[in-house]
Scaffold this active site. Structure first.
Site, mmCIF file in Angstrom:
data_model
loop_
_atom_site.group_PDB
_atom_site.id
_atom_site.type_symbol
_atom_site.label_atom_id
_atom_site.label_comp_id
_atom_site.label_asym_id
_atom_site.label_seq_id
_atom_site.Cartn_x
_atom_site.Cartn_y
_atom_site.Cartn_z
ATOM 1 N N ALA A 99 -2.417 -3.068 13.282
ATOM 2 C CA ALA A 99 -1.949 -1.717 12.987
ATOM 3 C C ALA A 99 -1.155 -1.133 14.144
ATOM 4 C CB ALA A 99 -3.140 -0.816 12.660
ATOM 5 N N ASN A 104 0.830 -1.198 0.000
ATOM 6 C CA ASN A 104 0.000 0.000 0.000
ATOM 7 C C ASN A 104 0.871 1.257 0.000
ATOM 8 O OD1 ASN A 104 -2.269 1.741 0.370
ATOM 9 N ND2 ASN A 104 -3.314 0.121 1.495
ATOM 10 N N THR A 159 9.563 -7.067 16.816
ATOM 11 C CA THR A 159 10.981 -7.150 17.177
ATOM 12 C C THR A 159 11.482 -8.592 17.208
ATOM 13 O OG1 THR A 159 10.455 -7.222 19.531
ATOM 14 C CG2 THR A 159 10.846 -5.040 18.557
ATOM 15 N N LYS A 160 10.558 -9.559 17.261
ATOM 16 C CA LYS A 160 10.911 -10.980 17.312
ATOM 17 C C LYS A 160 10.017 -11.737 16.335
ATOM 18 C CE LYS A 160 12.426 -11.166 22.163
ATOM 19 N NZ LYS A 160 13.508 -10.339 22.043
ATOM 20 N N ARG A 211 3.056 -8.991 20.255
ATOM 21 C CA ARG A 211 2.903 -10.267 20.946
ATOM 22 C C ARG A 211 1.702 -10.994 20.347
ATOM 23 N NH1 ARG A 211 6.589 -9.611 24.594
ATOM 24 N NH2 ARG A 211 6.738 -7.884 26.021
ATOM 25 N N ASP A 246 19.772 -4.202 3.608
ATOM 26 C CA ASP A 246 21.222 -4.285 3.483
ATOM 27 C C ASP A 246 21.639 -5.709 3.142
ATOM 28 O OD1 ASP A 246 23.956 -3.127 3.869
ATOM 29 O OD2 ASP A 246 24.036 -4.673 5.421
ATOM 30 N N HIS A 290 22.147 -0.148 13.317
ATOM 31 C CA HIS A 290 23.537 0.201 13.596
ATOM 32 C C HIS A 290 23.969 -0.380 14.936
ATOM 33 C CE1 HIS A 290 24.272 3.138 10.368
ATOM 34 N NE2 HIS A 290 22.976 3.358 10.460
#
Length: 180
Positions: free
Chosen positions: A153, A77, A158-159, A173, A85, A107
């Site tokens: 949304a 969308n 992160t995992k 979660r 990278d 970084h």
């Protein structure tokens, strides 16, 4: 009048496809490209048949080794940024809502050093087939999202997430499994 607008939009998409093919982008079959932006070598990007990228999508490739792979009949969308990278891979028939950010790197940080002074640390990021990613979702490096998973949304992933679940929140979660 509507037919003329649609014909012109189709022509513009075909011209963009021709332009990016000349730049080395691997485009298989028929895809729809609205006004997207490609930063870095287009040869590092592959779009499969039926993929559709709406206005404002940014495909950012930060190195010659990077790859962005967008699967069969996948829809991105408006105003999505994919920042690669190493590898960002999106499976077939996946839908990604507006204003999402998907990356495979960040970084390294060191005490007393500016964040930009650290080297890039990357790990492949993969979204499975038939996923639905809601608006304003951020997906970080090294994450794998299983087939058929829904991410609500505004979530920050992160995992890795398993297949066939609904996940929400910051950090995301698992809320529940999706009924078969």
């Amino acid at each position: 009048m509507d037919i003329i607008v649609r014909l012109l939009a189709g022509l513009a998409s075909r011209l963009r496809i021709a332009f990016y093919r000349v730049q080395g982008m691997r485009i298989r079959g028929h895809v729809l490209l609205r006004a997207i932006e490609v930063k870095g070598p287009a040869a590092c990007i592959a779009l499969d048949d039926g993929a559709a990228l709406d206005r404002g999508v940014v495909l950012l490739v930060t190195s010659e080794r990077a790859r962005i792979v967008i699967g069969l009949h996948t829809y991105l969308n408006r105003h999505i940024m994919i920042d690669a990278d190493e590898l960002v891979e999106i499976g077939e028939r996946t839908m990604i809502g507006p204003f999402c950010y998907i990356t495979d790197h960040d970084h390294a940080i060191r005490a007393g050093a500016a964040p930009a002074d650290g080297p890039l640390v990357s790990a492949p990021t993969r979204l499975g087939a038939r996923c639905w990613i809601g608006a304003h979702v951020t997906i970080l490096k090294g994450v794998s999202i299983g087939d058929g998973t829904v991410v609500g949304a505004g979530s920050v992933v992160t995992k890795s997430l398993p297949a066939g679940v609904i996940a929400v929140g910051n950090p995301a979660r698992v809320l529940r499994e999706i009924a078969p």
